[in-house]
Design a protein around this motif. Structure first.
Motif, PDB file in Angstrom:
ATOM      1  N   MET A   1     -27.401 -27.602  21.978  1.00  0.00           N
ATOM      2  CA  MET A   1     -26.300 -26.779  22.458  1.00  0.00           C
ATOM      3  C   MET A   1     -25.088 -27.004  21.549  1.00  0.00           C
ATOM      4  SD  MET A   1     -24.849 -26.632  26.284  1.00  0.00           S
ATOM      5  CE  MET A   1     -23.134 -26.413  26.555  1.00  0.00           C
ATOM      6  N   THR A   2     -24.427 -25.941  21.166  1.00  0.00           N
ATOM      7  CA  THR A   2     -23.253 -26.007  20.311  1.00  0.00           C
ATOM      8  C   THR A   2     -22.037 -26.393  21.148  1.00  0.00           C
ATOM      9  OG1 THR A   2     -24.154 -24.255  18.930  1.00  0.00           O
ATOM     10  CG2 THR A   2     -21.837 -24.718  18.700  1.00  0.00           C
ATOM     11  N   ALA A   3     -21.222 -27.276  20.600  1.00  0.00           N
ATOM     12  CA  ALA A   3     -19.998 -27.684  21.286  1.00  0.00           C
ATOM     13  C   ALA A   3     -19.044 -26.509  21.356  1.00  0.00           C
ATOM     14  CB  ALA A   3     -19.351 -28.846  20.542  1.00  0.00           C
ATOM     15  N   SER A   4     -18.157 -26.559  22.320  1.00  0.00           N
ATOM     16  CA  SER A   4     -17.104 -25.557  22.388  1.00  0.00           C
ATOM     17  C   SER A   4     -15.773 -26.278  22.577  1.00  0.00           C
ATOM     18  CB  SER A   4     -17.363 -24.545  23.510  1.00  0.00           C
ATOM     19  OG  SER A   4     -17.521 -25.188  24.747  1.00  0.00           O
ATOM     20  N   PHE A   5     -14.724 -25.646  22.064  1.00  0.00           N
ATOM     21  CA  PHE A   5     -13.414 -26.287  22.034  1.00  0.00           C
ATOM     22  C   PHE A   5     -12.324 -25.378  22.575  1.00  0.00           C
ATOM     23  CE2 PHE A   5     -15.819 -27.964  18.389  1.00  0.00           C
ATOM     24  CZ  PHE A   5     -15.821 -29.318  18.702  1.00  0.00           C
ATOM     25  N   ILE A   6     -11.272 -26.027  23.059  1.00  0.00           N
ATOM     26  CA  ILE A   6     -10.036 -25.351  23.393  1.00  0.00           C
ATOM     27  C   ILE A   6      -8.980 -25.934  22.469  1.00  0.00           C
ATOM     28  CG2 ILE A   6      -8.246 -24.982  25.137  1.00  0.00           C
ATOM     29  CD1 ILE A   6     -10.495 -25.190  27.250  1.00  0.00           C
TER      30      ILE A   6
ATOM     31  N   GLY B   1       9.106 -26.875   5.650  1.00  0.00           N
ATOM     32  CA  GLY B   1       9.412 -26.406   6.993  1.00  0.00           C
ATOM     33  C   GLY B   1       8.763 -25.101   7.397  1.00  0.00           C
ATOM     34  N   VAL B   2       7.946 -24.520   6.517  1.00  0.00           N
ATOM     35  CA  VAL B   2       7.244 -23.281   6.861  1.00  0.00           C
ATOM     36  C   VAL B   2       5.758 -23.599   7.007  1.00  0.00           C
ATOM     37  CG1 VAL B   2       6.673 -20.933   6.136  1.00  0.00           C
ATOM     38  CG2 VAL B   2       8.941 -21.857   5.665  1.00  0.00           C
ATOM     39  N   VAL B   3       5.211 -23.263   8.161  1.00  0.00           N
ATOM     40  CA  VAL B   3       3.812 -23.533   8.455  1.00  0.00           C
ATOM     41  C   VAL B   3       2.910 -22.729   7.526  1.00  0.00           C
ATOM     42  CG1 VAL B   3       2.034 -23.260  10.236  1.00  0.00           C
ATOM     43  CG2 VAL B   3       4.279 -24.176  10.837  1.00  0.00           C
ATOM     44  N   SER B   4       1.825 -23.355   7.080  1.00  0.00           N
ATOM     45  CA  SER B   4       0.875 -22.709   6.176  1.00  0.00           C
ATOM     46  C   SER B   4      -0.312 -22.158   6.944  1.00  0.00           C
ATOM     47  CB  SER B   4       0.388 -23.721   5.136  1.00  0.00           C
ATOM     48  OG  SER B   4      -0.721 -23.201   4.431  1.00  0.00           O
ATOM     49  N   GLY B   5      -0.447 -20.844   6.964  1.00  0.00           N
ATOM     50  CA  GLY B   5      -1.588 -20.211   7.617  1.00  0.00           C
ATOM     51  C   GLY B   5      -2.901 -20.594   6.971  1.00  0.00           C
ATOM     52  N   ALA B   6      -2.916 -20.725   5.644  1.00  0.00           N
ATOM     53  CA  ALA B   6      -4.143 -21.113   4.935  1.00  0.00           C
ATOM     54  C   ALA B   6      -4.581 -22.516   5.344  1.00  0.00           C
ATOM     55  CB  ALA B   6      -3.929 -21.041   3.429  1.00  0.00           C
ATOM     56  N   LEU B   7      -3.638 -23.441   5.447  1.00  0.00           N
ATOM     57  CA  LEU B   7      -4.000 -24.807   5.844  1.00  0.00           C
ATOM     58  C   LEU B   7      -4.414 -24.879   7.307  1.00  0.00           C
ATOM     59  CD1 LEU B   7      -1.334 -26.919   3.901  1.00  0.00           C
ATOM     60  CD2 LEU B   7      -3.758 -26.569   3.349  1.00  0.00           C
TER      61      LEU B   7
ATOM     62  N   MET C   1      -7.985 -26.207   8.619  1.00  0.00           N
ATOM     63  CA  MET C   1      -8.045 -27.217   9.673  1.00  0.00           C
ATOM     64  C   MET C   1      -8.944 -26.750  10.815  1.00  0.00           C
ATOM     65  SD  MET C   1      -4.800 -28.823  11.791  1.00  0.00           S
ATOM     66  CE  MET C   1      -3.840 -29.123  10.324  1.00  0.00           C
ATOM     67  N   VAL C   2      -8.783 -25.497  11.231  1.00  0.00           N
ATOM     68  CA  VAL C   2      -9.592 -24.967  12.329  1.00  0.00           C
ATOM     69  C   VAL C   2     -11.064 -24.934  11.933  1.00  0.00           C
ATOM     70  CG1 VAL C   2     -10.064 -22.923  13.742  1.00  0.00           C
ATOM     71  CG2 VAL C   2      -7.700 -23.681  13.390  1.00  0.00           C
ATOM     72  N   ARG C   3     -11.356 -24.480  10.723  1.00  0.00           N
ATOM     73  CA  ARG C   3     -12.763 -24.468  10.272  1.00  0.00           C
ATOM     74  C   ARG C   3     -13.336 -25.882  10.226  1.00  0.00           C
ATOM     75  NH1 ARG C   3     -11.239 -19.851   6.890  1.00  0.00           N
ATOM     76  NH2 ARG C   3     -10.459 -21.273   5.311  1.00  0.00           N
ATOM     77  N   ARG C   4     -12.538 -26.840   9.770  1.00  0.00           N
ATOM     78  CA  ARG C   4     -13.005 -28.228   9.653  1.00  0.00           C
ATOM     79  C   ARG C   4     -13.327 -28.817  11.020  1.00  0.00           C
ATOM     80  NH1 ARG C   4      -9.026 -29.947   6.880  1.00  0.00           N
ATOM     81  NH2 ARG C   4      -7.758 -30.927   8.488  1.00  0.00           N
TER      82      ARG C   4
ATOM     83  N   ALA D   1      -3.549 -16.790  11.340  1.00  0.00           N
ATOM     84  CA  ALA D   1      -4.704 -17.608  10.949  1.00  0.00           C
ATOM     85  C   ALA D   1      -5.772 -17.585  12.035  1.00  0.00           C
ATOM     86  CB  ALA D   1      -4.270 -19.042  10.662  1.00  0.00           C
ATOM     87  N   LEU D   2      -5.351 -17.720  13.291  1.00  0.00           N
ATOM     88  CA  LEU D   2      -6.322 -17.703  14.389  1.00  0.00           C
ATOM     89  C   LEU D   2      -6.971 -16.327  14.521  1.00  0.00           C
ATOM     90  CD1 LEU D   2      -4.331 -19.837  16.972  1.00  0.00           C
ATOM     91  CD2 LEU D   2      -6.361 -20.541  15.683  1.00  0.00           C
TER      92      LEU D   2
END
Length: 164
Positions: A1-6, A38-44, A48-51, A89-90
Motif C-alpha cells: 500500500m502506498t503511503a499518503s500524506f497531508i 526573502g522570496v520563496v522559491s516555487g522550484a525548490l 521538496m514536495v517530490r522528495r 508549485a502545488l
C-alpha cells in the motif's frame, strides 16, 4: 500500500512545510520554507514536495492569509509573490490544495495569537520531534505542523482537537 500524506504550509519566508502521515497524523518531516532574499522559491518547493511525497497520495492545507495592517507595500508584494509561488508549485504538481484561515485552525486547536502556544502544542503532539520546535524562530515549523493537523482532523471528520 502506498503511503499518503497531508502537507501543512505556513506561508512566507519564515514559514515551513510539514508532512503528516494521512492515516495516523504522525509527523513525518518538517522543513523551513526555501527562499532566496526573502522570496520563496516555487522550484525548490516542488523539489521538496517530490522528495518527501514521491508518488504518494498527497493533499495540502495552506494558511489563508493576506496583507497585514501597517505592513509596507514592498513587504506585502514580496509576501504575495511567495504565497503565489507556494500555491503555483502545488498546483503544478497537481496536489489538491485547501485553504484555512489562521482564526479557524487556531480556534479548532484551542490556540490564541501567541506563536509560543503553537510551539508548545506541537511539542505536546509530537514529543519525539521537540527539537524541531525548540527555538522561538521555529514557530513557522510548529504552525505548518498544526495546519497539517487541522487538515488531518477535518479529513477524519473531527473538526476540533480531541479533548485530552
Amino acid at each position: 500500500m502506498t503511503a499518503s500524506f497531508i502537507i501543512g504550509c505556513d506561508p512566507g519566508a519564515s514559514g515551513a512545510l510539514a508532512w503528516l502521515d494521512a492515516d495516523t497524523g504522525g509527523l513525518v518531516v518538517v522543513e523551513d520554507m526555501p527562499h532566496h532574499d526573502g522570496v520563496v522559491s516555487g522550484a525548490l518547493i516542488a523539489d521538496m514536495v517530490r522528495r518527501h511525497s514521491g508518488i504518494a497520495t498527497t493533499v495540502a492545507w495552506i494558511e489563508l492569509v493576506g496583507a497585514m495592517p501597517k505592513q509596507g507595500v514592498s513587504s506585502t508584494f514580496k509576501f504575495g509573490r511567495s504565497y503565489g509561488a507556494i500555491a503555483g508549485a502545488l498546483e503544478a504538481l497537481r496536489i489538491p490544495t485547501n485553504y484555512v484561515t489562521p482564526a479557524k485552525w487556531k480556534s479548532a486547536a484551542g490556540l490564541g495569537k501567541d506563536k509560543g502556544q503553537s510551539r508548545r502544542r506541537a511539542i505536546e503532539l509530537w514529543p519525539a520531534h521537540s527539537h524541531m520546535f525548540a527555538r522561538v524562530k521555529d514557530d513557522g515549523r510548529a504552525e505548518a505542523c498544526l495546519i497539517a493537523r487541522h487538515g488531518f482532523l477535518i479529513t477524519n471528520n473531527q473538526p476540533k482537537e480531541p479533548q485530552q
